[in-house]
Each structure stands twice: as C-alpha cells, then as structure tokens.
Design an enzyme around this catalytic site. Sequence first.
Site, PDB file in Angstrom:
ATOM      1  N   GLY A  81      68.453  63.697  36.120  1.00  0.00           N
ATOM      2  CA  GLY A  81      67.071  63.491  36.514  1.00  0.00           C
ATOM      3  C   GLY A  81      66.100  64.490  35.919  1.00  0.00           C
ATOM      4  O   GLY A  81      66.266  64.959  34.801  1.00  0.00           O
ATOM      5  N   SER A  82      65.105  64.809  36.699  1.00  0.00           N
ATOM      6  CA  SER A  82      63.954  65.591  36.245  1.00  0.00           C
ATOM      7  C   SER A  82      64.339  66.980  35.752  1.00  0.00           C
ATOM      8  O   SER A  82      65.310  67.580  36.209  1.00  0.00           O
ATOM      9  CB  SER A  82      62.982  65.728  37.405  1.00  0.00           C
ATOM     10  OG  SER A  82      62.071  66.774  37.190  1.00  0.00           O
ATOM     11  N   SER A  83      63.510  67.494  34.847  1.00  0.00           N
ATOM     12  CA  SER A  83      63.691  68.858  34.361  1.00  0.00           C
ATOM     13  C   SER A  83      63.289  69.883  35.412  1.00  0.00           C
ATOM     14  O   SER A  83      63.432  71.078  35.183  1.00  0.00           O
ATOM     15  CB  SER A  83      62.878  69.068  33.093  1.00  0.00           C
ATOM     16  OG  SER A  83      61.511  68.796  33.347  1.00  0.00           O
ATOM     17  N   GLY A  84      62.802  69.420  36.561  1.00  0.00           N
ATOM     18  CA  GLY A  84      62.526  70.347  37.662  1.00  0.00           C
ATOM     19  C   GLY A  84      63.781  70.777  38.407  1.00  0.00           C
ATOM     20  O   GLY A  84      63.694  71.438  39.432  1.00  0.00           O
TER      21      GLY A  84
END
Lengths: 429, 146
Positions: free
Chosen positions: B71-74
Amino acid sequence: MVALTDQERAMLDGSDGAAVQKAIELLVRYADALGADRFVETDNVAGVPGSSTPWIKQYYAADGGDYRAVFSRYDLDSDEVVDVPRVNAFSCHLQGGMDPELWAEQGFSAEAHANFASDEAQVAGHGIQVLKTCTPYLAGNVPVMGEHCAWMESSAVVYCNSVVGARTNCEGRESTSAAMLAKRIPDWGFHRDEFRRGQHRVQVDVPVDDIFEWGMLGYYVGIAVQDAIPVLDGHIGPPNLIRHKHFGAAAASSGGVEMYHMVGITPEARSSEQAFGGRPRGETFVYDSTARAETYAALNALGRSMVVDFVMLGCPHYSIEQIAQAARLIEGRRVSANSALWIFTSRAVKATADASGYTAILSRAGARLMTDTCSSISQAVPAGTRVVAVDSAKQVHYLPAIMGLEGWYGTTAQCIDAACTGQWRGALV
Amino acid sequence: MNDAVFIDAPITLRGRGIVPGVAEGEALVTRETISGWGGVAPMSGTIIESRHELRGQSFAGKILVFPGAKGSSGWSSIFHTTRLAGTAPLALVFNVMTTKVALGAVVMRVPSVTELDRDPLELIDTGDRVRVDGDAGTVTIWKFSV
C-alpha cells in the site's frame, strides 16, 4: 554492510554538517536493513519533509516543538536536534493536509491552518518546491527515463517507474527527507536492472478503454500479483496519462505494485521478451468478464444506500483534462442540496483551470475545486457524510475504511450525476 | 502467561536481523500483507483495512508476524507514529523485504528479523510465545497448546 564512497564516509564523519550526518546515518541503517551494497546518487526527491500535525509537534515539545525538532527527531530519526539547512537535492513536497484557502469549509480550525501555513513557510524556506500534490509529474517534476529518484506516494512511484522509465522505490517520509540532504538512496530494488523485469503475466481479454476500466483492471492486477511486477498484454485500449494514473494508483493500493509492464505500451516492454528479460515467468492471470464483474463487486462492497451525500473526485489529483471533462459534464446542472462535490488537484493545475474558466463553471454548479490534499489524506468530508461516491479505485479502497463511510465506485459521469441528483445510479454495463 | 500451556521444546528459526535488540511476547499472526497508512490506526495500533483478517485487532505490545508490507508510502510514517503513541508491536517477523517494511522497522526501532530458514507463517500461530533476537537474527517459538 553498505559500502561507502569517500564522500559518503566524509558525510558520516560530519564534514557536511550535523543534518547531513544524521541523514546519512539513517540512510545507512536503512540500506543495511534492505541488504543494499551501495548507494546511488539522486537529485530528484519527492516527500513530505517536516510537515506534521500539532500532536507530533507537541510530542517533541521538550525539543522546542518546532519544524527543526520534528525534522531532526522524526524525519531523520535522530536522537538529537540539529540545525536543518537548505536541502541539497532538487526536492518537492507532495500532498498536504488541507486546502490553503477552503480549509474552513473542509472543517479545519484557524489553529490547524496556522500550523499548516507555518510548516509550508518552513518547507519553502528550506528550498523545497511547494508542489503539494500526489501528481508531481503534472505539476513541474517530470523525471526522465533512467533517472534515479527517491519518491514517496505509491501512485507517483508506480507512474515514475512504469510510464516514464525513471527509477525509484516506494520511499517513505524519513528516507526522502534524508535523501533531500544527503542526495543518496540505497541502490536496491527498482534502481537495479534485474529487479525491474516482469514476474507474472496478465492476459486482458475484455476491452479496457477509459479510466473507469483502467482503474478496475489496476485493482484486479494488484490483488492478483500483490507486490510483484505484472506484464499485461491483450485488449488494453489506447494509453494516455490519466489512464496510467488511475491504473497504477489502483494496483498500488490493492496490492503493492510499484512497477508494471504493458507490452507495446510502457517503455521497458517493447516486447513480452523484453518485459520479462529472461526471468522465469510466474503465473498467468486472465482478466475476463468474470474477473471484471468480481472486481466491480469488490470495489462496491461497502455500498448499500443509494442516497449519496458526497462525491469526491481527484484521486490521484485531477489533470487539467479531467477538470475540463468534469466542467463539461456539470455545466448547466447543479450539485444537489443534499449532496456535495469536491474535486482535488494540484495548485499548478488549478492555476490553469482558473485561467481556462473551469473553476468558475464548477463553482457556479455548486462544486468546489480544491488543492493540496484529498478527503483520505485530510480526513475531511462534508459534515454528516455517510455515503460517498468516487471515480477512483484507490480512493474507494481507502476513504470508506478511514472515515467509516459507505462507498460507491463508478465512472466520472456516474459520480457527477450522483452529485447532481443525490442518488447513486451507477452499474456495470 | 501461564507457562504450563506452552510446549516445552522451543523451535528456533534462523534468518537475518535487520533491526537490533531482543523482545519476547505473544505472537499476532496474519497471512495477509499489511497496509500502513489507511490500513492501521496508529493511536491504537489497530488494523482498520476493510476485509483484512485482523480488522479491529491491535498489534500493540505483540510480536507481529506477517508476510510483508503493502500500500501507501506512508507505511513507515504510520508505524513510526505507533512508536510515539506507545502502540508499536514489540517486534517484527516477516517474509518479503520491501522498502516500506525496512524503513518502518528501522524508524520504529523494534527488533526485526526476516529471510528465515523456515516459513514463520507456517510455524507460528497467534498466541504462541515468541522471542525475536535482532542481533542474532533468530526467532524462537514456544507453541501455545490447549
């Protein structure tokens, strides 16, 4: 252990100052965790340097609770607070937390806006481009083939690798902030030729020819291959920027796709042979009408009520072409009194929308053209929202889960119709 | 924990430690990859991703055993925030290396081991007692049995 050049060793010894020293220290820990042998130099970094909520600033209150404290302790994961100079790499700030003008309508307090404005002034003061978008490639940072980048934002990463042929891993906040100072990133993953080759084949047996279809195909591919590299071939309609944008964002969300090949379409896949590069071919997945229907059902799994009280477009941030299309679709209509329509883009693209008259058309129809953020990033939806409709597989993956909403996925036209009628009439045709 | 319910002979897996330190505790195991941003509520350490098999469960204070990150790079930022909030896992054991999980483990600063000689997802069940040694690169398992 990662091997260091003389220059990198000098950075570790503090020759370029304390901030660069802390940055390379973190990058060494990160490279060793990955198992990287060396660093590559990068002069193209996209992240969210130093931006933080008041909660994080408060956490570092003993260190001053300011940008410097957050950048040192959080971004560089340093045990001591250091002075942070102007960054060394060409660097940009990706999406942020609120619209710089319509923040009150998004539900933010004056205090929250003051925090946002203060961080932004620091970002600019540190020589970082204030792009404030998940689509830097639409706002002034377009890499070139082969360029080593250090980017965050999974939808931008997959675009950078797959569509442009530039090279980046899906970096995080701390690695990008460190790379802005040290101009280094571990030579691992997508920086290396052998890592970029395809692993699984996806045969596309149904026509895929608009962003709705490309988004669904991307969502399917992410579920099928997870974080592997797919090679797609078959009935893929003519490519363009926004189709790639929606496909990649979806595949990165449902799986962890950071690069894909489309035979005859993407730059490292002139042929299937080139895309696989001699690597053993894994599984073959077939995207047919059954797979398409199952994907549609999965994307709409959280939709129950046909009464739509919020429509959000602009994930990833709308291009000027999409804003023009939205303006054409809504011209002469009005957003329902029982609904709301927010469209998100970058400041750069909004300037063009303003000049081209689209912002005025949208405004007359009761829609809002907003910048910097989206409802998932800002966790901002109109008060009382229970059911949201979107034209982005990525956004329907995230927003209902984050905000506890029901969610519908459909075409841009279906979404704009829902905003104007307050009713969801989307269906798979 | 009552030692009587754990099988005495531990199983030891050998791999590569990527973050140093030693932690021991109860395992929380999932066969599904984990999204950080949008998939985890960092203030409670709870998985929130729709349709995830651990949805509603918190990894705070547990040894998190999982295939890897997605998923997200966060991802790193969310897990970094769990460290600040006191809701981080005690340790990480995972199979597939990615930049997301590597950076997340580094900034969370919890003992983390990967590249194990046997599949931890096959050998560890939720509730087992697990010791993760990030210096030696080992994972020791005491099976929970009823």
